[in-house]
Write an enzyme that holds these catalytic residues in place. Structure first.
Site, PDB file in Angstrom:
ATOM      1  N   HIS A  62       0.847  -1.204   0.000  1.00  0.00           N
ATOM      2  CA  HIS A  62       0.000   0.000   0.000  1.00  0.00           C
ATOM      3  C   HIS A  62       0.884   1.256   0.000  1.00  0.00           C
ATOM      4  O   HIS A  62       0.634   2.201  -0.733  1.00  0.00           O
ATOM      5  CB  HIS A  62      -0.865   0.060   1.269  1.00  0.00           C
ATOM      6  N   ARG A 104      -2.113  -6.103  -8.361  1.00  0.00           N
ATOM      7  CA  ARG A 104      -0.979  -6.984  -8.059  1.00  0.00           C
ATOM      8  C   ARG A 104      -0.794  -8.034  -9.135  1.00  0.00           C
ATOM      9  O   ARG A 104       0.300  -8.310  -9.583  1.00  0.00           O
ATOM     10  CB  ARG A 104      -1.205  -7.689  -6.718  1.00  0.00           C
ATOM     11  N   SER A 106      -2.976  -7.653   2.981  1.00  0.00           N
ATOM     12  CA  SER A 106      -3.208  -7.509   4.428  1.00  0.00           C
ATOM     13  C   SER A 106      -3.611  -8.848   5.033  1.00  0.00           C
ATOM     14  O   SER A 106      -3.229  -9.171   6.160  1.00  0.00           O
ATOM     15  CB  SER A 106      -4.319  -6.483   4.687  1.00  0.00           C
TER      16      SER A 106
END
Ligand code: PNS
Length: 163
Positions: free
Chosen positions: A17, A90, A128
């Site tokens: 991030h 990603r 995450s």
């Protein structure tokens, strides 16, 4: 003045991030990091904790602010006067969901565009959820998050079995 929004759950903010934030902040006049408040994913960290971590990690960036939002992202974008939504990609697995969101948001507000930054290869595997899983099993997350987030994670997981 170009104002952009980088929205997400940030539960917690990862180095992936931060990379997207640093790069996109360099492209616009102002970047709002928008933390989703009511998330169906039942976050590990409270909104205030997530904001605190983001503020710490991005304190070196002068044109970045952190806010929360509830409800539709596009309504928050319009209310904030942002013309750009930033998302990181990603891998190809991210693409379908991201495309659907971007197309829908553009139908809802044609004046707001979504731009995608491809994640730095170094972080292309990172999420995450993976960070929480590793930390939950007592693994080392220092490669994936800032030292401050690592410390917050340790405190959060104290006394718990797994995430
Ligand atoms: O970090 P995430 O969980 O991938 O972020 C997803 C987020 C917050 C960008 C997305 O879930 C979102 O925009 N939620 C707000 C509700 C909304 O606007 N939904 C319609 C999307 S077309």
């Amino acid at each position: 003045m170009t104002k952009a929004i980088y929205p997400g759950s940030f539960d917690p903010i990862t180095n992936g991030h931060t990379d997207i934030i640093e790069r996109s902040a360099g492209m616009v006049d102002h970047l709002i990091i928008a933390v989703l408040k009511n998330n169906a994913k039942s976050p590990l960290f409270t909104v205030d904790e997530r904001i605190e971590m983001i503020k710490k990690v991005t304190s070196h960036l002068k044109n970045v602010s952190v806010e929360t939002f509830d409800g539709l992202l596009i309504d928050f974008a319009k209310k904030s006067g942002a013309s750009v939504i930033v998302r990181g990609l990603r891998a190809v697995t991210d693409f379908e969901y991201e495309l659907q969101m971007a197309q829908t948001n553009r139908v809802l507000a044609p004046s707001v565009d979504t731009i995608f930054l491809t994640t730095n290869l170094k972080y292309s595997y990172l999420s995450s959820s993976i960070v929480k899983e590793i930390a939950g099993y007592g693994g080392d997350i220092s490669e994936f998050v800032s030292p401050y987030v690592e410390k917050m994670m340790k405190e959060k997981l104290k006394g718990r079995d797994t995430v």
